[in-house]
Design an enzyme around this catalytic site. Structure first.
Site, short mmCIF file in Angstrom:
data_model
loop_
_atom_site.label_atom_id
_atom_site.label_comp_id
_atom_site.label_asym_id
_atom_site.label_seq_id
_atom_site.Cartn_x
_atom_site.Cartn_y
_atom_site.Cartn_z
N LEU A 93 -47.31 60.68 1.03
CA LEU A 93 -47.86 61.30 1.83
C LEU A 93 -49.66 61.58 0.91
O LEU A 93 -49.83 61.88 0.04
CB LEU A 93 -47.71 62.59 2.88
CG LEU A 93 -48.09 63.39 3.32
CD1 LEU A 93 -47.69 63.96 4.77
CD2 LEU A 93 -49.05 64.23 2.52
N ASP B 9 -54.34 61.67 3.03
CA ASP B 9 -54.87 62.36 4.06
C ASP B 9 -54.42 62.68 5.26
O ASP B 9 -53.39 61.63 5.50
CB ASP B 9 -56.39 61.17 4.13
CG ASP B 9 -56.98 61.33 3.30
OD1 ASP B 9 -55.93 61.26 1.80
OD2 ASP B 9 -57.69 60.20 2.86
#
Ligand code: FRU
Length: 491
Positions: free
Chosen positions: A45, A47
């Site tokens: 993961l 932004d």
């Protein structure tokens, strides 16, 4: 697994369900998984994207590569919430499946328009010679979360004088128009923010380069975000390669903000800008995104992780998380950031402990708690989080309120990380004043809010199993409230 370009960018369908299922079970068993932070089910993961309130729910997306803890072919993963703390996974929302986003659906934003949600993102494309193309793309999401991409790019052409590093559109409504702020690099390798304007969200024309600082802002600006407090603009952004003579920072890339007095739309200028300020003075925060919610609050969320850094969860098949959702307030020209009050609902009230002592010991925590600590003025001492009983491994917070100093030190660990960017971070406080700390500890992440959110220090820390105690000692009495927290994560 060798992460060649070919592996990172192969189409999602090629991975096969078997591969993903194996990775899922590996990640399920992994240590350092989080209890109340948004984390990927597998893979990486980065932004936060498209944070908004739409159709009576909070919506959030994030940059996602499902197949390993590396920056590969990115998509937008979608999660929704009723309370900003429990997030429900909706799955991959925007896939890299067109010519324009063939090598990644990169960062962007969301804006509710009538009964639809407008999404703006960057299509990252590579040709046969691996030359990058960057397109600003749009999509519509309906109330059932069905997303339809707008076929043609909103912005097809990289403007003259700008390289292919041209990304991360933030769309806002400004007076009667829509504005789009985009991070960019000039052909002279200068970081800029470009401003575009539209009346219908489909036809965009350039207004110019945002004038907000006389200094060079490094070689690239990523993730620009403008928010307004009444008429006062605040620009949150991530300059890369910023000269430390301009403003000092220690992380590879910092997340900064500037506050202006007003925004001159005609001239693309933020007037009367104050000095650059670090949004976070810890080790691992980047790519913060903010927006003003219909309830009037300005809310933000950031990525806990940094580009080009190594983290020990990589070997377990996953990487990174998002910060808590924070409420931003502008007070005397400074941004104050605090976790949203909704977070209080996670406290296990019946387990609350209040102590007022010189030596404070909390043993056998589950490394999932909130601490409120009052340190009187003129006091010297330190706190150890994630401490083992031998007390030779812990995350350390040292204070000297007489001198006005607070130091976060993550050197005492079995799992050191990114040592070349330093082992400690120090902030200056007003001398001889009381210090008030709110600290959230979640397995391998710690967020420290200082003096009602005037400063924030975010860090990762990777404890071993026996590192689950807290010790605080110094030369005065300290008032501590301790709340074990409930688990929320289901992604
Ligand atoms: C910032 C960033 C953005 C880009 C995205 C790609 O972390 O590099 O500029 O859109 O990540 O995942």
């Amino acid at each position: 697994m060798k992460w060649t370009n070919e592996a990172r960018y192969q189409p999602y369908e090629k991975w096969g369900n078997d591969y993903l299922r194996k990775l899922e079970s590996k990640v399920k068993e992994a240590k350092w998984r989080l209890d109340f932070h948004i984390q990927p089910k597998t893979g990486l993961l980065n932004d936060p994207n498209g944070f908004t309130f739409f159709n009576n729910q909070w919506h959030l997306f994030y940059q996602f590569f499902p197949f390993g803890p590396v920056h590969g072919l990115k998509s937008w993963y979608h999660i929704v919430s009723d309370d900003l703390i429990h997030w429900h996974p909706e799955g991959i929302a925007i896939k890299p499946d067109t010519y324009y986003d063939s090598h990644g659906v990169y960062s962007g934003s969301a804006l509710p328009i009538g009964d639809k949600l407008f999404l703006a993102y960057t299509g990252n494309m590579r040709d046969e010679t691996w030359q990058r193309g960057s397109y600003q793309m749009g999509a519509w999401m309906d109330q059932e979360s069905n997303i339809t991409k707008i076929e043609k790019p909103l912005i097809n052409q990289i403007p003259k004088g700008i390289t292919e590093h041209f990304r991360d559109p933030q769309v806002i409504k400004y007076n009667k128009h829509y504005l789009m702020f985009i991070g960019a690099q000039t052909t002279n390798k200068q970081g800029e923010v470009l401003v575009y304007q539209s009346d219908n969200l489909l036809d965009w024309k350039i207004n110019g380069s945002l004038d907000f600082n006389q200094e060079s802002m490094g070689y690239m600006i990523e993730c620009p975000n403008m928010v307004f407090f009444d008429k006062q603009p605040v620009l949150i952004f991530c300059p890369q390669g910023l000269d430390k003579k301009v403003t000092d920072y220690q992380n590879i890339y910092p997340n900064f903000y500037i506050v202006g007095e007003n925004y001159d739309h005609e001239r693309c200028k933020i007037n009367h800008v104050q000095d650059l300020m670090l949004l976070d003075e810890g080790f691992d925060l980047y790519a913060t995104q903010a927006f003003t919610a219909p309830d009037g609050r300005c809310l933000s969320i950031g990525w806990i992780g940094l580009p080009e850094m190594e983290y020990p969860t990589f070997k377990d098949g996953w990487a990174h998380c998002l910060s808590l959702v924070k409420e931003l307030k502008l007070i005397n020209g400074e941004l104050y950031q605090n976790p949203v009050t909704e977070m209080k609902a996670l406290r296990k009230e019946n387990k609350k402990v209040v102590i007022n002592d010189k030596v404070i010991t909390l043993e056998g925590t589950e490394n999932s708690y909130e601490l409120q600590i009052r340190v009187p003025s003129n006091s010297i001492g330190h706190m150890e989080f994630y401490a083992n009983k031998k007390r030779d491994h812990f995350l350390c917070l040292e204070f000297d309120t007489g001198k006005g100093k607070l130091t976060l030190d993550r050197s005492r660990t079995f799992n050191p990380i990114n040592l070349e960017y330093g082992i400690e971070r120090t902030i200056e406080l007003k001398k001889n004043e009381e210090l008030y700390l709110t600290i959230f500890v979640d397995q391998s992440v710690c967020e420290i809010f200082i003096n009602n959110g005037q400063k924030v220090m975010t860090t990762t820390y990777y404890p071993e199993q026996d590192q689950n105690n807290v010790y605080l000692e110094g030369d005065k009495h300290y008032l501590v409230e301790y709340y074990p927290l409930r688990k929320t994560t289901e992604q």
